[in-house]
Design a protein around this motif. Structure first.
Motif, short mmCIF file in Angstrom:
data_model
loop_
_atom_site.label_atom_id
_atom_site.label_comp_id
_atom_site.label_asym_id
_atom_site.label_seq_id
_atom_site.Cartn_x
_atom_site.Cartn_y
_atom_site.Cartn_z
N THR A 383 -7.91 -18.76 12.92
CA THR A 383 -9.08 -19.61 12.71
C THR A 383 -9.13 -20.05 11.25
N LEU A 384 -9.87 -21.12 11.00
CA LEU A 384 -10.07 -21.64 9.64
C LEU A 384 -8.75 -21.62 8.87
N THR A 393 -7.69 -17.18 8.91
CA THR A 393 -8.40 -15.95 9.28
C THR A 393 -7.99 -15.60 10.71
N PRO A 394 -7.08 -14.64 10.88
CA PRO A 394 -6.63 -14.30 12.23
C PRO A 394 -7.60 -13.37 12.95
N GLU A 413 -8.98 -10.31 10.33
CA GLU A 413 -8.50 -10.09 8.97
C GLU A 413 -8.97 -11.19 8.03
N ALA A 414 -9.43 -10.78 6.85
CA ALA A 414 -9.82 -11.76 5.85
C ALA A 414 -8.85 -11.82 4.68
N ARG A 415 -7.82 -11.00 4.70
CA ARG A 415 -6.91 -10.93 3.55
C ARG A 415 -6.27 -12.28 3.21
N SER A 416 -5.99 -13.06 4.25
CA SER A 416 -5.34 -14.36 4.04
C SER A 416 -6.33 -15.51 4.18
#
Length: 508
Positions: A383-384, A393-394, A413-416
């Motif tokens: 996403t996004l 954002t997976p 996950e927000a890391r990427s």
């Protein structure tokens, strides 16, 4: 609450900025839970019993359709005390003005109680001519749900024993206590009890900034709540949401006979940020909540009204995703979308072995991220995402094989999520999903995407994760949406996605 044809949302608000301080009770109204109009604040510091702040609380609608607000006031000495307010004009369906009666406060911490850890009164319930309410508290590191009783709803007496308490959990903020039906999805009035309901006790732990709930049985004669034997009572227990979700509150909606849950999608409740100086958040999409048929957990789902915002629709049918494949979901507004997808797994033989030491889902997600190749998964949505995947954002599943069953992990996950690396909290959020893949080798995922928020509901609402993210490239028309698979087992995707239009009125 619902009053005379109108939904009322009261929320903590600082009119001077998006940081903690100057807190008032902001007030918005709606007729459909989608379009909202902001009114003047309902409550603001003005009396000796709340001059230092009007903090969280709840609303109760008494018989005869008479609403009352409970809230925590901060007195000149900084002590937390419980107060009430009533409509100045009950014939006004918008309830624009509220009066604080002179007999406030209604509950003050006793001599041996922690006067700075005594807040957030709940919606009240009535059984056998007595009203009850809870107030969150703490004694050393024991979290407490203090119980108060009243016959007239004005004079409140503290019970000798709390409704419930748990050691080593710290301050219990924003407690919520309500019944859920054993059968079906219908909501229950807060005063309902008996053999056909279970009760839910939810607390927001100040120490972790996560929320936890248990299921159990409530005994009104003893005013005791007994947690089910298979319901973990503490920091390792069930959560409404395994992401940025805090300070939630539920209410019974008599219009559609349902219980609705709301929470904050927090911006910076993190160890990396100095949360003592404040945080900002937005309200999540309202969710319907009911008991799972297994009676071991709750289910949550976006209220049906959100579907009125759907517009352009795209469907993908029986798309096969092999290792490394990703397919773009085009012709919708990826920055604002409602995505409902089913992943079919033809073969579970390639699932990775599950290590029994992997008890922390969030740590496991950090270890086994979306880019780490697996057997069955990771597969899900990006996403996004920017076009070249500099940002994304997976939200994804990963399936493991334990000794007697398969273990399913849902991650967000927000890391990427952003090229910005300074000042952003970019965690891996995750929760295990209690689902039996031996019966049906499918996993469903619904994700609601709205610029900086991704709310995901796994397996029909068994596991929910809300993420706050701040992309720099994947914004507005430059945001993209992909389905992906980084597992060696081929996954079959059936997907329905809609553009989501902006509500006609959103607090303006």
């Amino acid at each position: 609450m619902y009053y005379k044809g109108i939904y009322h949302l009261f929320y903590q608000y600082n009119p001077k900025g998006a940081v903690w301080g100057n807190i008032v009770w902001a007030h918005s109204v709606s007729k459909d839970l989608i379009n909202w109009e902001a009114l003047e604040p309902a409550i603001y510091p003005s009396k000796p019993f709340d001059i230092k702040g009007c903090w969280s609380g709840s609303a109760t609608v008494l018989p005869g359709n008479k609403p009352v607000i409970f809230y925590t006031g901060i007195d000149p000495q900084g002590k937390q005390i419980q107060n009430y307010a009533i409509p100045s004009n009950s014939s006004d369906p918008y309830l624009r003005q509220w009066t604080k009666p002179t007999d406030n406060p209604i509950a003050v911490a006793g001599f041996k109680m922690n006067k700075t850890a005594f807040r957030d009164p709940t919606t009240a319930w009535k059984i056998d001519e007595h009203w009850r309410m809870l107030v969150g508290g703490r004694r050393n590191q024991r979290g407490i749900a203090h119980l108060y009783r009243s016959r007239d709803f004005k004079k409140w007496t503290k019970a000798q024993h709390p409704l419930h308490s748990v050691p080593n959990t710290g301050m219990w903020e924003c407690p919520d206590f309500y019944p859920v039906a054993l059968f079906g999805e219908a909501g229950q009035n807060t005063s309902a009890f008996g053999p056909n309901v279970k009760h839910v006790l939810k607390v927001s732990l100040d120490a972790t900034r996560f929320e936890y709930y248990t299921l159990g049985e409530y005994f009104p004669s003893r005013d005791k709540y007994v947690v089910d034997m298979d319901s973990i009572d503490g920091r390792d227990g069930l959560r409404y949401d395994y992401g940025n979700f805090y300070a939630s509150k539920s209410f019974f909606d008599p219009v559609k006979d349902r219980r609705i849950l709301w929470g904050w999608a927090n911006e910076s409740d993190t160890p990396q940020d100095d949360v003592s100086k404040g945080w900002a958040g937005i309200q999540t999409i309202p969710r319907k909540v009911w008991l799972d048929p297994s009676r071991k957990q709750l289910l949550q789902w976006p209220v049906e009204e959100i579907e009125t915002l759907r517009s352009q629709n795209v469907r993908l049918r029986e798309q096969k995703l092999k290792l490394g494949d990703r397919i773009e979901v085009e012709e919708i507004t990826a920055a604002q979308a409602d995505v409902d997808v089913t992943f079919s797994i033809p073969n579970l033989d390639k699932a990775e072995p599950f290590d029994p030491s992997w008890t922390n889902a969030q740590e496991l997600c950090s270890l086994k991220g979306s880019s780490v190749q697996g057997g069955v998964g990771p597969f899900g949505l990006l996403t996004l995402a920017s076009q070249k995947l500099e940002e994304y954002t997976p939200v994804f599943f990963r399936v493991f094989k334990a000794q007697y069953k398969h273990v399913v992990l849902l991650c967000s996950e927000a890391r990427s999520s952003s090229l910005r690396n300074i000042g952003l909290y970019k965690p891996s959020f995750a929760g295990f999903v209690d689902v039996d893949l031996s019966e049906k080798k499918q996993l469903s995922l619904r994700s609601l995407i709205d610029h900086s928020v991704v709310e995901s509901f796994g397996a029909g609402g068994k596991t929910c994760i809300t993420s706050r993210v701040y992309p720099t490239l994947a914004v507005f028309g430059d945001a993209h949406l992909f389905a992906f698979n980084n597992g060696t087992e081929t996954i079959i995707v059936d997907l329905n996605a809609w553009s989501i239009r902006k509500p006609n009125k959103m607090n303006n």
